[in-house]
Design a protein around this motif. Sequence first.
Motif, PDB file in Angstrom:
ATOM      1  N   PRO A  16       0.820  -1.216   0.000  1.00  0.00           N
ATOM      2  CA  PRO A  16       0.000   0.000   0.000  1.00  0.00           C
ATOM      3  C   PRO A  16       0.852   1.263   0.000  1.00  0.00           C
ATOM      4  O   PRO A  16       1.805   1.386   0.768  1.00  0.00           O
ATOM      5  CB  PRO A  16      -0.799  -0.138   1.306  1.00  0.00           C
ATOM      6  N   PHE A  17       0.462   2.191  -0.885  1.00  0.00           N
ATOM      7  CA  PHE A  17       1.120   3.491  -0.987  1.00  0.00           C
ATOM      8  C   PHE A  17       2.630   3.377  -1.241  1.00  0.00           C
ATOM      9  O   PHE A  17       3.373   4.335  -1.029  1.00  0.00           O
ATOM     10  CB  PHE A  17       0.880   4.332   0.275  1.00  0.00           C
ATOM     11  N   GLY A  18       3.100   2.204  -1.652  1.00  0.00           N
ATOM     12  CA  GLY A  18       4.511   2.033  -1.952  1.00  0.00           C
ATOM     13  C   GLY A  18       5.414   1.996  -0.742  1.00  0.00           C
ATOM     14  O   GLY A  18       6.628   2.148  -0.872  1.00  0.00           O
ATOM     15  N   VAL A  19       4.850   1.771   0.454  1.00  0.00           N
ATOM     16  CA  VAL A  19       5.684   1.750   1.657  1.00  0.00           C
ATOM     17  C   VAL A  19       6.433   0.432   1.809  1.00  0.00           C
ATOM     18  O   VAL A  19       7.291   0.296   2.671  1.00  0.00           O
ATOM     19  CB  VAL A  19       4.830   2.007   2.925  1.00  0.00           C
ATOM     20  N   GLY A  20       6.126  -0.544   0.994  1.00  0.00           N
ATOM     21  CA  GLY A  20       6.717  -1.866   1.119  1.00  0.00           C
ATOM     22  C   GLY A  20       5.681  -2.871   1.568  1.00  0.00           C
ATOM     23  O   GLY A  20       4.546  -2.516   1.900  1.00  0.00           O
ATOM     24  N   GLN A  21       6.074  -4.135   1.585  1.00  0.00           N
ATOM     25  CA  GLN A  21       5.099  -5.182   1.901  1.00  0.00           C
ATOM     26  C   GLN A  21       4.511  -4.966   3.291  1.00  0.00           C
ATOM     27  O   GLN A  21       5.226  -4.769   4.272  1.00  0.00           O
ATOM     28  CB  GLN A  21       5.743  -6.560   1.817  1.00  0.00           C
ATOM     29  N   THR A  22       3.176  -5.011   3.343  1.00  0.00           N
ATOM     30  CA  THR A  22       2.438  -4.729   4.573  1.00  0.00           C
ATOM     31  C   THR A  22       1.347  -5.773   4.744  1.00  0.00           C
ATOM     32  O   THR A  22       0.725  -6.199   3.781  1.00  0.00           O
ATOM     33  CB  THR A  22       1.815  -3.317   4.509  1.00  0.00           C
ATOM     34  N   VAL A  23       1.112  -6.146   5.996  1.00  0.00           N
ATOM     35  CA  VAL A  23       0.067  -7.115   6.323  1.00  0.00           C
ATOM     36  C   VAL A  23      -0.985  -6.434   7.182  1.00  0.00           C
ATOM     37  O   VAL A  23      -0.658  -5.770   8.167  1.00  0.00           O
ATOM     38  CB  VAL A  23       0.646  -8.327   7.082  1.00  0.00           C
ATOM     39  N   THR A  24      -2.248  -6.575   6.799  1.00  0.00           N
ATOM     40  CA  THR A  24      -3.354  -6.069   7.608  1.00  0.00           C
ATOM     41  C   THR A  24      -4.317  -7.214   7.898  1.00  0.00           C
ATOM     42  O   THR A  24      -4.397  -8.180   7.137  1.00  0.00           O
ATOM     43  CB  THR A  24      -4.111  -4.932   6.899  1.00  0.00           C
ATOM     44  N   MET A  25      -5.051  -7.088   8.996  1.00  0.00           N
ATOM     45  CA  MET A  25      -5.929  -8.171   9.433  1.00  0.00           C
ATOM     46  C   MET A  25      -7.376  -7.695   9.496  1.00  0.00           C
ATOM     47  O   MET A  25      -7.655  -6.530   9.778  1.00  0.00           O
ATOM     48  CB  MET A  25      -5.513  -8.680  10.806  1.00  0.00           C
ATOM     49  N   GLY A  26      -8.297  -8.604   9.208  1.00  0.00           N
ATOM     50  CA  GLY A  26      -9.713  -8.307   9.333  1.00  0.00           C
ATOM     51  C   GLY A  26     -10.494  -9.611   9.292  1.00  0.00           C
ATOM     52  O   GLY A  26      -9.946 -10.691   9.534  1.00  0.00           O
ATOM     53  N   ILE A  27     -11.758  -9.499   8.978  1.00  0.00           N
ATOM     54  CA  ILE A  27     -12.600 -10.674   8.836  1.00  0.00           C
ATOM     55  C   ILE A  27     -13.283 -10.638   7.477  1.00  0.00           C
ATOM     56  O   ILE A  27     -13.261  -9.615   6.787  1.00  0.00           O
ATOM     57  CB  ILE A  27     -13.668 -10.773   9.945  1.00  0.00           C
ATOM     58  N   ILE A  28     -13.865 -11.752   7.100  1.00  0.00           N
ATOM     59  CA  ILE A  28     -14.722 -11.782   5.908  1.00  0.00           C
ATOM     60  C   ILE A  28     -16.057 -11.149   6.303  1.00  0.00           C
ATOM     61  O   ILE A  28     -16.751 -11.644   7.193  1.00  0.00           O
ATOM     62  CB  ILE A  28     -14.912 -13.211   5.394  1.00  0.00           C
ATOM     63  N   SER A  29     -16.395 -10.048   5.649  1.00  0.00           N
ATOM     64  CA  SER A  29     -17.615  -9.316   5.983  1.00  0.00           C
ATOM     65  C   SER A  29     -18.826  -9.836   5.227  1.00  0.00           C
ATOM     66  O   SER A  29     -19.957  -9.736   5.711  1.00  0.00           O
ATOM     67  CB  SER A  29     -17.426  -7.826   5.683  1.00  0.00           C
ATOM     68  N   ALA A  30     -18.607 -10.340   4.017  1.00  0.00           N
ATOM     69  CA  ALA A  30     -19.700 -10.862   3.189  1.00  0.00           C
ATOM     70  C   ALA A  30     -19.088 -11.646   2.045  1.00  0.00           C
ATOM     71  O   ALA A  30     -17.895 -11.504   1.730  1.00  0.00           O
ATOM     72  CB  ALA A  30     -20.588  -9.735   2.650  1.00  0.00           C
ATOM     73  N   THR A  31     -19.889 -12.489   1.422  1.00  0.00           N
ATOM     74  CA  THR A  31     -19.458 -13.225   0.230  1.00  0.00           C
ATOM     75  C   THR A  31     -20.504 -13.035  -0.864  1.00  0.00           C
ATOM     76  O   THR A  31     -21.623 -12.593  -0.604  1.00  0.00           O
ATOM     77  CB  THR A  31     -19.298 -14.727   0.537  1.00  0.00           C
ATOM     78  N   GLY A  32     -20.119 -13.364  -2.095  1.00  0.00           N
ATOM     79  CA  GLY A  32     -21.060 -13.276  -3.204  1.00  0.00           C
ATOM     80  C   GLY A  32     -21.521 -11.861  -3.488  1.00  0.00           C
ATOM     81  O   GLY A  32     -22.696 -11.629  -3.757  1.00  0.00           O
TER      82      GLY A  32
END
Length: 391
Positions: free
Chosen positions: A188-204
Amino acid sequence: MLKALRFFAWPLVVGLLLAMLIIQRYPEWVGIPSHEVNLQQAPISILPQRQGPVSYASAVVAAAPAVANLYTTKVINKASNPLLDDPLFRRFFGDNMPRQRRMESSLGSAVIMSHEGYLLTNNHVTAGADQIIVALKDGRDALARVVGSDPETDLAVLKIDLPKLPAITLGRSDDIAVGDVVLAIGNPFGVGQTVTMGIISATGRYQDQKLNTYADFIQTDAAINPGNSGGALVDVQGNLIGINTAIFSNSTSGGSLGIGFAIPVKLAQEVMEAIIEHGQVIRGWLGIEVQQLTPELATSFKLDSGVLVAGVYNGGPAQKAGLQPGDVIVSIDGVTARDGRAAMNQVARVHPGENVTIDVLRNGKPLSFKAPVGVRPPPAPPAPAATPNKK
């Protein structure tokens, strides 16, 4: 007399008190509605509560080496004077006017799918690029060539030639559930490899988000920002379940608002294999336009579900088979037609030349047709849209 009153008074008082207690405790016995609220309390358990892992480092270790940063450049010919872009000005002075050439750079991400060097990313990341540089987590980089792209799913396949490439492990996007924890990995934004966490909010999310022609998106609240496009959405074991593609954002910077979309890995894999084998994705086509049944129409047809044929292309497979505008498609090859896009996606997965059985309702009468599936024509260039933002 007083002695008699005293003799009967105590039983009367006791009886009244007892009646009041009974009415207070069981009002429904005497026809008074009860206002008691019965709450269900969880039983005391000696077992420990469910707890998630205190760290997702093992998932990141497994997946991150196979997520690469993309740096694309393209040459832009820009007029040295704004008047040179005016059609009326060019009409009199022609197109042979001096123009400036400049390089335009953009950022993105990609997922290394195989040890042979095939990568998946978004088509909007690589479209029009003159040069694509893939930067790996281990510090190596390489020039990539575009094997092929599929604008209708916004996917592109790249190829690099480097030894000992890491490759991500594919998960099963059909098995995911709303509430599952996921990780988004990208640049993101070229800052280098970044990991973010969340949940699956919806499918389909294909039916109400017009992002692509063929995609039932995974929605997640894991932070996805510009530069994350083409990156990996992985589960807590580090298995790939989606390709991050787009976000909704009201800010000018395109920052995350917690509504991001990823293409399921199952669809992404099918597209990649088709591009590698054929150079493009060949989709089945019936030549019909469909729309969802409104509740009023469904009631009038006495149907719980169905898809209305709004138009039929002249000379198309559906017209040759006998379908007409106004027909209600009930099922295709035995699969109940509940949604227009889902039904057309089902047809798109059929190999051209094969027959499909279409059960319809026409003027209240059930009919069945067999239609040979044709090849879907190339899509028209999409009109520009304000939202959602592709990042």
